[in-house]
Design an enzyme around this catalytic site. Structure first.
Site, PDB file in Angstrom:
ATOM      1  N   LYS A   1       0.802  -1.181   0.044  1.00  0.00           N
ATOM      2  CA  LYS A   1      -0.080   0.046  -0.075  1.00  0.00           C
ATOM      3  C   LYS A   1       0.800   1.343  -0.001  1.00  0.00           C
ATOM      4  O   LYS A   1       2.074   1.174   0.282  1.00  0.00           O
ATOM      5  CB  LYS A   1      -0.980  -0.054   1.257  1.00  0.00           C
ATOM      6  CG  LYS A   1      -0.117   0.175   2.611  1.00  0.00           C
ATOM      7  CD  LYS A   1      -1.043  -0.274   3.806  1.00  0.00           C
ATOM      8  CE  LYS A   1      -0.250  -0.332   4.987  1.00  0.00           C
ATOM      9  NZ  LYS A   1      -1.222  -0.719   6.314  1.00  0.00           N
TER      10      LYS A   1
ATOM     11  N   TYR B   1      14.851  30.288   6.877  1.00  0.00           N
ATOM     12  CA  TYR B   1      13.463  31.182   7.471  1.00  0.00           C
ATOM     13  C   TYR B   1      13.762  31.118   9.030  1.00  0.00           C
ATOM     14  O   TYR B   1      13.737  30.368   9.652  1.00  0.00           O
ATOM     15  CB  TYR B   1      12.258  30.533   7.058  1.00  0.00           C
ATOM     16  CG  TYR B   1      11.954  30.571   5.390  1.00  0.00           C
ATOM     17  CD1 TYR B   1      12.067  31.650   4.998  1.00  0.00           C
ATOM     18  CD2 TYR B   1      11.364  29.535   4.700  1.00  0.00           C
ATOM     19  CE1 TYR B   1      11.872  31.749   3.351  1.00  0.00           C
ATOM     20  CE2 TYR B   1      11.345  29.605   3.367  1.00  0.00           C
ATOM     21  CZ  TYR B   1      11.499  30.741   2.840  1.00  0.00           C
ATOM     22  OH  TYR B   1      11.158  30.794   1.199  1.00  0.00           O
TER      23      TYR B   1
HETATM   24  C1  LIG Z   1      -0.443  -1.761   6.707  1.00  0.00           C
HETATM   25  C2  LIG Z   1      -1.056  -2.881   7.276  1.00  0.00           C
HETATM   26  C3  LIG Z   1      -0.201  -4.291   7.575  1.00  0.00           C
HETATM   27  C4  LIG Z   1       1.267  -4.058   7.577  1.00  0.00           C
HETATM   28  O1  LIG Z   1       1.818  -3.566   8.501  1.00  0.00           O
HETATM   29  P1  LIG Z   1       3.317  -3.414   8.929  1.00  0.00           P
HETATM   30  O2  LIG Z   1       3.456  -3.050  10.341  1.00  0.00           O
HETATM   31  O3  LIG Z   1       3.771  -2.541   8.046  1.00  0.00           O
HETATM   32  O4  LIG Z   1       3.884  -4.674   8.748  1.00  0.00           O
HETATM   33  C5  LIG Z   1      -0.832  -5.415   7.851  1.00  0.00           C
HETATM   34  N1  LIG Z   1      -2.110  -5.517   7.887  1.00  0.00           N
HETATM   35  C6  LIG Z   1      -2.950  -4.153   7.708  1.00  0.00           C
HETATM   36  C7  LIG Z   1      -4.391  -4.374   7.882  1.00  0.00           C
HETATM   37  C8  LIG Z   1      -2.399  -3.087   7.330  1.00  0.00           C
HETATM   38  O5  LIG Z   1      -3.301  -2.017   7.440  1.00  0.00           O
END
Ligand SMILES: *Cc1c(COP(=O)(O)O)cnc(C)c1O
Length: 381
Positions: free
Chosen positions: A37, A269
């Site tokens: 993702k 800045y």
């Molecule tokens: C993002 C996510 C993962 C992976 O989590 P990590 O901590 O990066 O291993 C697994 N399951 C779900 C539902 C997630 O949203």
């Protein structure tokens, strides 16, 4: 040869591949789903998905459907689960691309079943129970209703229940009592499914942290995100190196300007940094418009002119400044913000600690202005 880049996020796909192989070792008999993702946590979704499969991942996971479709568009045929949707989601596109879907509630299952009926196909669904995270999934008191709806949809052939799953709240704190409580709640949900003759082939609960530290949560499949990219999911307990993981991304840039300034000169800045002596400043062409956190002002570590140095003053939209003291440097020289940490450079975990966040956010927030470049491509389709 290509012109040297102003800045780049170099991704070592061989590292991703090796990390997945290491995770398969942790998972033992369970299969490994690699979570890609958010553009593969900033590493690039297509390249990451291919490297993951080459490393032995038998599943890929995405939050939203567009991401799953992007993986398919990249030519990857491995099973994909997509788990975050809203009413009116174009489920028919998902079914056409052979993507498994999550259902959290009966209305969602009905939407999925309707799309399957319209296409004359059977949707592959993973029912999610909220075992304690308090985020997605059916609450235990709503679970029976979701199972009943699933049993009906399964009987009329619109839906096949492939999986039952849940997600952990505190797996990054190994031994946290909620882990075992959630596992027991998950067991309850599985028993209830069995009583209602909903028999999933795949039960899944573990994220990266649980994959490396809570084997009782592995079930049939683990869902690993951050560890795939080589960053420790339990940084308060074990480094990525101790876990046998290699950070895949190196964020680097080249000095746009190097110049001498006198003692007492305000920098960037707000003049939040003032040179303590006559010194050399290096200008780095990356800023919060690229995803470098503004919270890194005066604290972000960078490797430049042979040493780790701190950002001097405020991080701007496109640029920030490093105080090089009396070190020798020139325009075009390399500056490394973070990498695997094997050549003295900081890591994404160092950046997370300096800016009060987690390594996930450091790599994922990198913007589209930073080109991703790839190495370690051998053996990756
Ligand atoms: C993002 C996510 C993962 C992976 O989590 P990590 O901590 O990066 O291993 C697994 N399951 C779900 C539902 C997630 O949203």
């Amino acid at each position: 040869m290509d012109a040297p880049l102003r800045a780049e996020a170099y991704v070592d796909l061989a590292a991703i591949r090796a990390n997945v192989a290491a995770l398969r070792g942790y998972a033992r008999d369970a299969d490994v789903m690699v979570v890609v993702k958010a553009d593969g946590y900033g590493h690039g979704i297509a390249a990451t998905a291919r490297a993951a499969v080459a490393g032995g991942a038998t599943w890929l996971g995405t939050a939203v459907l567009e991401e799953a479709l992007a993986v398919r568009a990249a030519g990857v045929t491995a099973p994909i689960l997509s788990w975050l949707a809203t009413p009116g989601e174009p489920y028919e596109d998902a079914l056409a691309a052979d993507i498994d879907l999550a259902a959290y509630a009966p209305w969602q299952l009905a939407d999925i079943a309707a799309a399957a009926a319209a296409r004359g196909t059977t949707a592959r669904v993973h029912l999610k129970v909220d075992s304690g995270l308090g985020r997605g999934g059916a609450q235990p008191h709503d679970w029976a209703a979701l199972l009943d709806a699933a049993a009906r949809a399964q009987a009329d052939g619109t839906v096949h229940i492939v999986g039952v799953w849940s997600h952990l709240a505190c797996a990054d704190e190994p031994g946290h009592p909620s882990i075992e409580l959630q596992r027991k709640a998950f067991e309850q949900a599985l028993s209830e499914a069995e009583r209602k003759a909903v028999r999933p082939e795949i039960r899944h609960l573990a994220n990266s942290a649980a994959t490396v530290s809570a084997p009782r949560t592995h079930y049939d499949l683990v869902r690993a995100g951050i560890a795939t990219y080589g960053l420790s999911p339990i940084p308060d307990h074990q480094t990525s190196e101790q876990l046998g993981l290699t950070p895949a991304m190196t964020l680097r840039a080249r000095f746009a300007l190097v110049k001498r300034v006198p003692k007492g000169h305000g920098v960037s800045y707000g003049h939040r940094y003032v040179t303590p002596d006559a010194t050399t400043l290096g200008l780095v062409p990356l800023g919060y418009g690229d995803g470098v956190p503004r919270a890194a002002s005066n604290v972000g570590p960078v490797w430049a002119a042979g040493a780790v140095r701190r950002i001097a003053g405020t991080v701007c939209m496109d640029q920030f400044v490093v105080d090089l003291g009396d070190a020798t440097a020139k325009e075009g020289d390399d500056v490394v913000l973070f990498g695997p940490g094997t050549s003295g450079e900081p890591t994404a975990q160092d950046w997370a600690e300096a800016t009060g966040t987690i390594s996930y956010e450091i790599v994922t927030r990198l913007g589209t202005r930073v080109p991703r470049t790839y190495g370690g491509l051998e053996g990756i389709a």
